[in-house]
Write an enzyme that holds these catalytic residues in place. Structure first.
Site, PDB file in Angstrom:
ATOM      1  N   CYS A  92     132.823 -14.422 100.454  1.00  0.00           N
ATOM      2  CA  CYS A  92     132.038 -15.632 100.670  1.00  0.00           C
ATOM      3  C   CYS A  92     132.026 -16.076 102.132  1.00  0.00           C
ATOM      4  O   CYS A  92     131.132 -16.817 102.543  1.00  0.00           O
ATOM      5  CB  CYS A  92     132.569 -16.764  99.800  1.00  0.00           C
ATOM      6  SG  CYS A  92     132.485 -16.400  98.030  1.00  0.00           S
ATOM      7  N   HIS A 348     125.073 -21.172  96.543  1.00  0.00           N
ATOM      8  CA  HIS A 348     126.052 -20.372  97.283  1.00  0.00           C
ATOM      9  C   HIS A 348     125.512 -18.947  97.396  1.00  0.00           C
ATOM     10  O   HIS A 348     125.851 -18.072  96.597  1.00  0.00           O
ATOM     11  CB  HIS A 348     127.382 -20.410  96.548  1.00  0.00           C
ATOM     12  CG  HIS A 348     128.482 -19.624  97.177  1.00  0.00           C
ATOM     13  ND1 HIS A 348     128.449 -19.182  98.487  1.00  0.00           N
ATOM     14  CD2 HIS A 348     129.675 -19.185  96.661  1.00  0.00           C
ATOM     15  CE1 HIS A 348     129.558 -18.517  98.750  1.00  0.00           C
ATOM     16  NE2 HIS A 348     130.310 -18.497  97.659  1.00  0.00           N
ATOM     17  N   CYS A 378     136.613 -20.585 101.247  1.00  0.00           N
ATOM     18  CA  CYS A 378     137.496 -19.773 100.413  1.00  0.00           C
ATOM     19  C   CYS A 378     136.811 -18.449 100.115  1.00  0.00           C
ATOM     20  O   CYS A 378     135.579 -18.368 100.040  1.00  0.00           O
ATOM     21  CB  CYS A 378     137.844 -20.503  99.117  1.00  0.00           C
ATOM     22  SG  CYS A 378     136.416 -20.914  98.083  1.00  0.00           S
TER      23      CYS A 378
END
Length: 392
Positions: A92, A348, A378
């Site tokens: 990510c 996301h 994260c």
């Protein structure tokens, strides 16, 4: 004179829902990123042939995203073939790591002008498709962490249990994300460039925020990661993570132009911010989503700064327990955290999220006359990136 890694511009396409029928689902990811690159070059007026490198974060590097998408997008935009590109995968945090590599290259004298960005078309290249059912851990890692590592959703449940984060708190936070994102639609106009679909349709706004979302409505959703097997393994978990208090699958491309001081002076560019500090850490791979906490401690220690000096904090809302656990650990001012909403509302798009957060943070710092911003991400495997930028 101390070298500086300067940010000249940052922009993004709108976010589309990462599924068939999503606003950006008909656009090939290479073409989506090419449109963002073209907008960046046009807005800044740079000579694309003077770019030293194009560093692009992308997580699912398979199918339409498998041929070094930054390189293909650069060529699709019609720019000089001598400019190279590299694809970066820190899950990510991939495009946030692209920012770090770009800054490090400038500080080392290897770059004078570099583009960092990210691309993810989750509608066309589904999450997890890169591993296609394979075991990504291997027997040694599985044995070390027996009876085995877990998915990020289960990790979010473990984080919620460890920090005592209730279902009600998660749903309220998720509703806040949608409320703030909807209220910020006008502010987003400066950072968003339209994306054109093959049929000529222009997408100009984020598709993902749902302004009618309330905590009461979210309370009706069922937890998505609960199972008898996991319940027996983790009896401390109350199973509270739902589709409503998790980030949305999304499509988007984001790009940032970074230069050295020498290049800024030579071209008469007006930098908007500088990279003040960077850090990356690993943490417990079972809890997985707690690494923003030690990443924050490390970057504050390295920079000699304190958290109260941060005017704006972006922490990726992979799941509501992530920002809530971080906020609880530091007793941070919730009003500073994702004040324009986060991934629960804005989506996301994996490899593009790092530069999306930076783009939103930079524009918010400017709009509010603020100075310092802290960005945290994260990452799968129990990692995190942290970045502090200073508005100029």
């Amino acid at each position: 004179m101390t070298a500086e890694a300067l940010i000249v511009d940052a922009l993004r396409t709108p976010t589309g829902r990462g599924r068939a029928g999503g606003a950006l689902a008909e656009i090939h990811p290479v073409d989506l990123l090419a449109q963002a690159l073209a907008a960046l070059v046009e807005r800044t007026g740079i000579d694309p042939g003077a770019v030293d490198d194009v560093l692009v974060g992308c997580v699912s590097q398979t199918g339409e995203q498998s041929a070094t998408p930054g390189r293909m997008a650069w060529l699709a935009a019609g720019y000089p073939a001598h400019v190279p590109s590299a694809t970066i995968d820190r899950k990510c945090g991939s495009s946030q790591q692209a920012i770090h590599f770009a800054a490090q290259g400038i500080l080392a004298g290897a770059y004078d002008m570099v583009i960092a960005g990210g691309i993810e078309s989750m509608s066309r290249v589904p999450m997890g498709s890169a591993r296609a059912g394979a075991d990504p851990f291997g027997p040694t890692v599985t044995a070390r962490f027996a009876p085995g590592l877990v998915s990020q959703g289960v990790a979010a449940e473990l984080v919620a249990a460890k920090y005592g984060i209730s279902r009600e708190a998660q749903d309220e936070y998720a509703a806040r994300s949608h409320r703030l994102a909807h209220a910020s639609a006008g502010f987003f106009e400066r950072e968003i460039v339209p994306a054109q679909a093959p049929d000529g349709t222009l997408v100009t706004r984020d598709e993902t925020p749902r302004p009618d979302t309330t905590a009461e409505r979210l309370a009706g959703l069922k937890p998505v990661f609960e199972s008898p097997e996991l319940g027996a393994r983790f009896p401390q978990v109350n199973w509270s993570v739902t589709a409503g208090n998790s980030s949305q699958l999304a499509d988007s491309a984001t790009v940032v132009l970074m230069v050295s001081e020498r290049k800024a002076r030579a071209l008469g560019l007006a930098p908007r911010a500088r990279v003040h500090a960077m850090s990356a850490v690993g943490d417990d791979p079972l809890l997985m989503l707690t690494a923003p906490i030690p990443a924050t401690e490390k970057i504050l220690s390295r920079s000699g700064m304190t958290l109260d000096r941060m005017d704006h904090i972006e922490i990726n809302e992979a799941f509501a327990p992530v920002p809530l656990a971080w906020q609880s650990h530091f007793n941070a001012d919730i009003e500073k955290i994702n004040p324009r909403g986060g991934a629960i509302a804005l989506g996301h798009p994996l490899g593009a999220s790092g530069t999306r957060l930076l783009t939103t943070m930079l524009h918010a710092l400017e709009d509010n006359g603020q100075r310092y911003g802290l960005q945290l991400m994260c990452e799968a495997g129990g990692m995190a990136n942290a970045t502090i930028i200073e508005r100029l």
